[in-house]
Scaffold this active site. Sequence first.
Site, PDB file in Angstrom:
ATOM      1  N   ALA A   1      44.936  36.292  51.288  1.00  0.00           N
ATOM      2  CA  ALA A   1      44.335  36.678  50.012  1.00  0.00           C
ATOM      3  C   ALA A   1      43.580  37.981  50.204  1.00  0.00           C
ATOM      4  O   ALA A   1      43.017  38.246  51.256  1.00  0.00           O
ATOM      5  CB  ALA A   1      43.397  35.589  49.514  1.00  0.00           C
ATOM      6  N   LYS A   2      43.626  38.766  49.148  1.00  0.00           N
ATOM      7  CA  LYS A   2      42.966  40.054  49.173  1.00  0.00           C
ATOM      8  C   LYS A   2      41.499  39.898  49.550  1.00  0.00           C
ATOM      9  O   LYS A   2      40.947  40.625  50.353  1.00  0.00           O
ATOM     10  CB  LYS A   2      43.112  40.690  47.782  1.00  0.00           C
ATOM     11  CG  LYS A   2      42.407  42.014  47.607  1.00  0.00           C
ATOM     12  CD  LYS A   2      43.248  43.166  48.144  1.00  0.00           C
ATOM     13  CE  LYS A   2      42.624  44.499  47.808  1.00  0.00           C
ATOM     14  NZ  LYS A   2      41.866  45.086  48.885  1.00  0.00           N
TER      15      LYS A   2
END
Length: 272
Positions: free
Chosen positions: A238-239
């Site tokens: 995830a970013k």
Amino acid sequence: MEIVTRFAPSPNGPLHLGHALAAIVAHDLAREAGGRFLLRIEDIDGPRSRPDMADEFRRDLEWLGLEWEDVPAQSTRLDSYAAAAGRLRERGLLYPCTCTRREIEVAASRKGPEGWVYPGTCKRRPPDPALPAALRLDIERALEATGELRWIDALAGEQVADPGRGGDVVIVRKDLPASYHLAATLDDAADGVTLVTRGADLFEATHVHRLLQALLGLPVPRWHHHRLLLDGEGRKLAKRRGSPALSDRREAGEDGLMLARQLRFRNLQLGT
Ligand code: GLU
Ligand code: ZN
């Protein structure tokens, strides 16, 4: 049957490695079969959508060496969502829900694939018409109408649809004419997608999509839920946990074709 796949990113943040894998899987499955690979921008989440991002996505895909056909973005298809929701509503399959996230959290007794399972509060008491309402699908009633449904995943095999696991899902949001479930199901049918590919994190959503297809008389595709890339601690990339944006890697001069090759190799190792 012609194989038609699609990559359907939402322009509310940059693409990262997980998206790159999703795009590559969809692209390669279409190419191997001499089929078509589509790009659809899922931009109905207005406030969070950024129009400039879609072009950034195209630069990312090009950098990865992929070729695609553009199909219309979701924001151009709102009428079809409203029409389908209207049909479901006429059949008494939707009911208004005014609950807030907080109220659902307090009332819910179990967590499902998408967080707290809605306990059906507004199904039992007609909600205050002055409050903003979402429309939820009465899954029990819907299943009575369709009977047992099955669907096929290329990796997991044949599934008996079990759309009730996540509770009565939202079909029309308070702020939008459709939820992800309704929009994606209608679009895949409209775009002629015959093989829906996406990450295994959306496996559960497919039970709902299969039910919607039956209710709306849509063609039934096959699915291929690919494995997810995980970080060193076994969590989905995830970013917010530091998975770098493809655009940053591209602008830093990294070789996109090489990255695509590495991702294909990783995917083989993961067992798809
Ligand atoms: N817009 C969704 C996402 O970005 C796509 C889900 C799908 O492929 O059905 O996760
Ligand atoms: Zn409610």
